[in-house]
Design an enzyme around this catalytic site. Sequence first.
Site, short mmCIF file in Angstrom:
data_model
loop_
_atom_site.label_atom_id
_atom_site.label_comp_id
_atom_site.label_asym_id
_atom_site.label_seq_id
_atom_site.Cartn_x
_atom_site.Cartn_y
_atom_site.Cartn_z
N HIS A 17 -117.11 21.69 32.03
CA HIS A 17 -117.71 20.37 32.73
C HIS A 17 -118.17 20.73 33.82
O HIS A 17 -119.49 20.32 34.29
CB HIS A 17 -116.86 19.29 32.68
CG HIS A 17 -116.20 18.46 31.39
ND1 HIS A 17 -114.80 18.61 31.41
CD2 HIS A 17 -116.89 18.30 30.41
CE1 HIS A 17 -114.68 17.91 30.23
NE2 HIS A 17 -115.77 17.66 29.54
N LYS A 41 -110.48 6.56 22.97
CA LYS A 41 -109.36 7.41 22.73
C LYS A 41 -108.27 7.18 23.81
O LYS A 41 -108.82 6.90 24.85
CB LYS A 41 -109.89 8.76 22.83
CG LYS A 41 -110.55 9.33 23.90
CD LYS A 41 -111.24 10.49 23.84
CE LYS A 41 -112.32 11.06 24.80
NZ LYS A 41 -113.14 12.00 24.95
N ARG A 90 -121.36 22.66 23.05
CA ARG A 90 -120.74 23.99 22.66
C ARG A 90 -120.98 24.55 21.48
O ARG A 90 -121.52 25.72 21.26
CB ARG A 90 -118.97 23.55 22.98
CG ARG A 90 -118.46 23.28 24.15
CD ARG A 90 -117.28 22.86 24.25
NE ARG A 90 -117.47 21.36 23.28
CZ ARG A 90 -116.47 20.55 23.14
NH1 ARG A 90 -115.20 20.81 23.43
NH2 ARG A 90 -116.39 19.33 22.25
N SER A 128 -111.27 18.84 26.50
CA SER A 128 -110.03 18.25 27.19
C SER A 128 -108.98 18.16 26.49
O SER A 128 -107.79 18.20 26.87
CB SER A 128 -110.78 16.99 27.84
OG SER A 128 -111.43 17.11 28.93
#
Length: 161
Positions: A17, A41, A90, A128
């Site tokens: 990040h 989440k 990604r 993460s």
Amino acid sequence: MNIAIYPGSFDPITNGHLDIATRAAKLFDKLIIGVYDTPNKPVLFSTQERAELISQAIAHLPNVEVQPFSGLTVDFAKKVKAKAMVRGLRMSADFEREFDMAMMTKKLYPELEFVCLMSRVEYQFLSSSLLKEAASLGGDIADLVPKPVSSALRRKFQGKA
């Protein structure tokens, strides 16, 4: 002023990040990292904790600031007068999700440009969620996160590994 937002839950911010934010800061006059306060989440860190960890990590970037937000990201973009939204990509799975998000964003706020920066090779695997799992089991993640995040993760998981 050419303002961009980089929104996310950042629970916690990773070096991936941070790399995207650093590179985006070179492209825009001002970059606002938007910390979404109610992600869909479970989160390990509160909104305030996430914002503080990011602030510590980006302290060396004079044109970057951190702002928590709630509601629609496009409403946040309008509020701060952003002309672009920055996202990191990604792998191909990211592309599909980000493409869908870009199309919805264009529908809701046609004036906002969607800018994707490719993650560096060393961060292609990093998320993460994966990071928190490794840290919770006592894994050494110090080279994957800014130092304040590494310390915060150790405190959160102390005695649980």
